[in-house]
Enzyme design. Structure first.
Site, PDB file in Angstrom:
ATOM      1  N   GLU A 180       5.092  36.349 -16.072  1.00  0.00           N
ATOM      2  CA  GLU A 180       4.278  36.233 -15.067  1.00  0.00           C
ATOM      3  C   GLU A 180       4.134  34.825 -14.596  1.00  0.00           C
ATOM      4  O   GLU A 180       4.091  33.760 -15.311  1.00  0.00           O
ATOM      5  CB  GLU A 180       2.859  36.495 -15.648  1.00  0.00           C
ATOM      6  CG  GLU A 180       1.569  36.318 -14.925  1.00  0.00           C
ATOM      7  CD  GLU A 180       1.640  36.833 -13.366  1.00  0.00           C
ATOM      8  OE1 GLU A 180       1.598  36.124 -12.504  1.00  0.00           O
ATOM      9  OE2 GLU A 180       1.737  38.140 -13.437  1.00  0.00           O
TER      10      GLU A 180
ATOM     11  N   CYS B 151      -6.721  41.704 -10.073  1.00  0.00           N
ATOM     12  CA  CYS B 151      -8.212  41.844 -10.357  1.00  0.00           C
ATOM     13  C   CYS B 151      -8.983  40.771 -11.110  1.00  0.00           C
ATOM     14  O   CYS B 151      -9.981  40.749 -10.875  1.00  0.00           O
ATOM     15  CB  CYS B 151      -7.817  43.103 -10.967  1.00  0.00           C
ATOM     16  SG  CYS B 151      -9.440  43.847 -11.729  1.00  0.00           S
TER      17      CYS B 151
ATOM     18  N   CYS C  23     -11.396  41.815  -8.347  1.00  0.00           N
ATOM     19  CA  CYS C  23     -12.296  42.889  -8.951  1.00  0.00           C
ATOM     20  C   CYS C  23     -13.389  42.104  -9.616  1.00  0.00           C
ATOM     21  O   CYS C  23     -14.600  41.999  -9.378  1.00  0.00           O
ATOM     22  CB  CYS C  23     -11.858  43.899  -9.844  1.00  0.00           C
ATOM     23  SG  CYS C  23     -10.506  44.826  -9.368  1.00  0.00           S
TER      24      CYS C  23
ATOM     25  N   LYS D 242     -14.965  38.889  -7.984  1.00  0.00           N
ATOM     26  CA  LYS D 242     -15.793  39.243  -6.771  1.00  0.00           C
ATOM     27  C   LYS D 242     -16.922  40.108  -7.163  1.00  0.00           C
ATOM     28  O   LYS D 242     -17.903  39.716  -6.544  1.00  0.00           O
ATOM     29  CB  LYS D 242     -14.634  40.467  -5.847  1.00  0.00           C
ATOM     30  CG  LYS D 242     -15.533  41.295  -4.896  1.00  0.00           C
ATOM     31  CD  LYS D 242     -14.603  42.603  -4.444  1.00  0.00           C
ATOM     32  CE  LYS D 242     -14.577  43.503  -5.552  1.00  0.00           C
ATOM     33  NZ  LYS D 242     -13.851  44.733  -5.288  1.00  0.00           N
TER      34      LYS D 242
ATOM     35  N   TYR E  98     -12.370  47.517   2.603  1.00  0.00           N
ATOM     36  CA  TYR E  98     -13.109  47.333   1.585  1.00  0.00           C
ATOM     37  C   TYR E  98     -13.254  45.769   1.115  1.00  0.00           C
ATOM     38  O   TYR E  98     -14.462  45.510   0.848  1.00  0.00           O
ATOM     39  CB  TYR E  98     -12.842  47.996   0.233  1.00  0.00           C
ATOM     40  CG  TYR E  98     -11.711  47.821  -0.589  1.00  0.00           C
ATOM     41  CD1 TYR E  98     -11.966  46.877  -1.667  1.00  0.00           C
ATOM     42  CD2 TYR E  98     -10.481  48.008  -0.202  1.00  0.00           C
ATOM     43  CE1 TYR E  98     -10.965  46.398  -2.409  1.00  0.00           C
ATOM     44  CE2 TYR E  98      -9.320  47.815  -1.172  1.00  0.00           C
ATOM     45  CZ  TYR E  98      -9.493  47.082  -2.049  1.00  0.00           C
ATOM     46  OH  TYR E  98      -8.271  46.457  -2.745  1.00  0.00           O
TER      47      TYR E  98
ATOM     48  N   GLU F 191     -16.923  43.964   1.621  1.00  0.00           N
ATOM     49  CA  GLU F 191     -17.475  43.038   0.498  1.00  0.00           C
ATOM     50  C   GLU F 191     -17.815  41.633   0.731  1.00  0.00           C
ATOM     51  O   GLU F 191     -18.615  41.176   0.537  1.00  0.00           O
ATOM     52  CB  GLU F 191     -16.547  43.436  -0.505  1.00  0.00           C
ATOM     53  CG  GLU F 191     -16.624  44.795  -1.066  1.00  0.00           C
ATOM     54  CD  GLU F 191     -15.302  44.975  -2.085  1.00  0.00           C
ATOM     55  OE1 GLU F 191     -15.553  46.186  -3.013  1.00  0.00           O
ATOM     56  OE2 GLU F 191     -14.238  44.419  -2.200  1.00  0.00           O
TER      57      GLU F 191
ATOM     58  N   THR G 129      -6.891  49.092  -9.535  1.00  0.00           N
ATOM     59  CA  THR G 129      -6.628  48.487 -11.080  1.00  0.00           C
ATOM     60  C   THR G 129      -6.728  49.745 -11.969  1.00  0.00           C
ATOM     61  O   THR G 129      -5.512  49.915 -12.862  1.00  0.00           O
ATOM     62  CB  THR G 129      -7.683  47.516 -11.455  1.00  0.00           C
ATOM     63  OG1 THR G 129      -7.429  46.346 -10.507  1.00  0.00           O
ATOM     64  CG2 THR G 129      -7.228  46.984 -12.955  1.00  0.00           C
TER      65      THR G 129
ATOM     66  N   HIS H 106     -34.887  62.971 -13.607  1.00  0.00           N
ATOM     67  CA  HIS H 106     -36.003  62.497 -12.470  1.00  0.00           C
ATOM     68  C   HIS H 106     -36.999  61.393 -13.068  1.00  0.00           C
ATOM     69  O   HIS H 106     -37.288  61.467 -14.134  1.00  0.00           O
ATOM     70  CB  HIS H 106     -36.829  63.793 -12.394  1.00  0.00           C
ATOM     71  CG  HIS H 106     -37.983  63.518 -11.154  1.00  0.00           C
ATOM     72  ND1 HIS H 106     -37.517  63.349  -9.912  1.00  0.00           N
ATOM     73  CD2 HIS H 106     -39.309  63.242 -11.198  1.00  0.00           C
ATOM     74  CE1 HIS H 106     -38.693  63.207  -9.231  1.00  0.00           C
ATOM     75  NE2 HIS H 106     -39.742  63.208 -10.150  1.00  0.00           N
TER      76      HIS H 106
ATOM     77  N   GLU I  74     -30.040  62.593  -9.199  1.00  0.00           N
ATOM     78  CA  GLU I  74     -30.514  64.007  -9.259  1.00  0.00           C
ATOM     79  C   GLU I  74     -30.184  64.462  -7.895  1.00  0.00           C
ATOM     80  O   GLU I  74     -30.121  65.993  -8.018  1.00  0.00           O
ATOM     81  CB  GLU I  74     -31.852  64.221  -9.657  1.00  0.00           C
ATOM     82  CG  GLU I  74     -32.790  63.459  -8.826  1.00  0.00           C
ATOM     83  CD  GLU I  74     -34.396  63.662  -9.019  1.00  0.00           C
ATOM     84  OE1 GLU I  74     -34.650  64.925  -9.504  1.00  0.00           O
ATOM     85  OE2 GLU I  74     -35.003  62.815  -8.988  1.00  0.00           O
TER      86      GLU I  74
END
Length: 460
Positions: A35, A43, A48, A51, A178, A182, A311, A436, A441
């Protein structure tokens, strides 16, 4: 001696790569993961996790205002402390990113904090070190894209929101996917003036049309200025700020311009051609149903294949591939009926087919309801109506899609996703007793069909 240094080498330490590496090592494989930027990938670090923390921060301001209607005293608004939020957010990101490294170490995986590129089909240059592997998996994710317009370098991309030192007073968000919606609600909720600029008549292309319309209403109700049917032509400096010229002949001033115009597969510079692997026009790596590339021992998973860029999907595919390659358990992670959420305010969640997608296959019964949630019958806040929708196959009565815009939609949709994945019918929903009083519902009390769609498509 072994013919290769490793049984498996994974390029990319995001959600897909880490899960694949960890599970493969648990099956007894000799595994390495490289990496080059940060463990946990987009993410955890610039997606994710940070954010959603910022979404929650933006929501607290509105909740504090709403509390007055419930009898809490009104305190003088002092403005948002950006630095305090950033410190808390970054601390959590660092904690989670560190966990990914610990997971790999605990599984016996060799980790490289370095860039890995192909020398040939079995050999990699890993930070200047020559490494060989029997199997190689590319899991390098995606990268944000800018539009090719004059002055694009003056704009920011989605990653940049998480390194800003202060909230811009005026922001323009370009795009309507999205990430764009956002970011627009985050910035607006924290106090910025926000313009949302997009080419289509409605935001969120690819989502159900009822949801798209409800989303536009909710965004406008928050004071976000919508600029549909408009594209940016150029960005120029204007004193300490920026000026954006738009295709509809309007000009907009801002302190920051965000390009939220999509993400590209992160394949540039990997040396794929040296291994005999090509990419498509979008830069994605073509793979078969087993995630093999054109070279049978090299695989690609996650956003780098540009299929379902989520993800949990990438993680599931990584786990399935590890079981297939080293666990004596060949299997696939299904790309069908994947639930997803848009963490704008209010959030959107969806699973299965949109009305248009379902109608293209044959006649469908459509059930839609809109209502003001109980909280906002008291708060009187505008733009907080909930929309809920079921799309049902008329012939089999199977629920093909569920869509919701409203508070807690993501939490609700996770359970609905199980039902749809199992093939639940409308009658299964109908005989389920609701909890409820809740919004959830409504999904099991929708009795009156709103309309029928797709009849003409079926007749043809």
């Amino acid at each position: 001696m072994a013919a290769y240094d490793f049984d498996l080498f994974v390029i990319g330490g995001g959600s897909a790569g880490v899960r694949l590496g960890r599970i493969s090592a648990g099956h007894g494989a000799r595994v390495a993961v490289a990496e080059e930027r940060f463990w946990g990938g987009t993410c955890v670090n610039v997606g994710c996790v940070p954010k959603k923390i910022m979404v929650q921060a933006a929501e607290y301001g509105a909740w504090a205002e709403d509390a007055v209607a419930f009898g809490w005293p009104q305190h003088r608004h002092q403005g948002h402390d950006w630095a305090k939020l950033a410190a808390a957010r970054d601390g959590e990101v660092a904690r989670l990113s560190g966990i990914y490294g610990k997971l790999l170490a605990g599984a016996g995986v060799t980790s490289f904090d370095a860039r890995a590129t192909f020398i040939d089909a079995h050999t990699l240059d890993v930070g200047g070190q020559r490494v060989t592997a029997e199997r190689i998996v590319v899991a390098t994710g995606g990268t944000p894209a800018r539009l090719d317009i004059p002055g694009a370098e003056l704009g920011l991309v989605s990653d940049d929101l998480f390194t800003l030192k202060a909230l811009p007073k005026r922001a323009i968000v370009i795009g309507a996917g999205y990430i764009a919606v956002e970011f627009a609600t985050i910035l607006r909720g924290l106090g910025a003036e926000v313009d949302l600029m997009y080419r289509a008549p409605l935001p969120l292309r690819g989502f159900d049309e009822d949801v798209r319309g409800a989303a536009a209403e909710a965004l406008a109700a928050q004071g976000i200025r919508l600029n549909p049917d408009a594209s940016p032509l150029r960005i120029t400096r204007l004193g300490a700020g920026l000026m954006v010229a738009m295709s509809n002949n309007f000009m907009r001033e801002a302190d920051a311009v965000f390009f939220c115009t999509g993400r590209m597969p992160n394949t540039a510079g990997l040396g794929l051609e040296k291994a005999g692997i090509g990419v498509n026009a979008q830069g994605a790596i073509p793979v078969d149903e087993d995630h093999r590339t054109a070279v049978p021992h090299i695989y690609a998973i996650g956003d780098v294949i540009d299929r379902v860029n989520l993800t949990p999907m990438a993680t599931a595919v990584g786990h399935a591939l590890a079981d297939t390659l080293f666990g004596n358990n060949p299997r696939h992670a299904s790309y069908d009926n994947v639930a997803t959420a848009v963490f704008m305010s209010p959030p959107i969640a969806t699973v299965g087919l949109t009305e248009a997608e379902a109608a293209a296959r044959g006649p469908v019964d459509v059930y839609v309801t809109r209502f003001t949630p109980m909280r906002h019958t008291i708060s009187k806040r505008d733009g907080r109506k909930t929309l809920m929708k079921l799309v049902v196959c008329q012939q089999t009565q199977k629920v093909l899609g569920a869509h919701m815009l409203g508070e807690d939609s993501a939490e609700i949709m996770q359970g609905i996703g199980i039902a749809i994945g199992m093939g639940a019918t409308k009658q299964d929903f109908d005989r389920t007793i609701g909890i409820h009083p809740t919004a959830a519902e409504e999904f099991v009390t929708l009795r009156t069909r709103t309309r029928v769609a797709g009849v003409q498509a079926a007749a043809e």
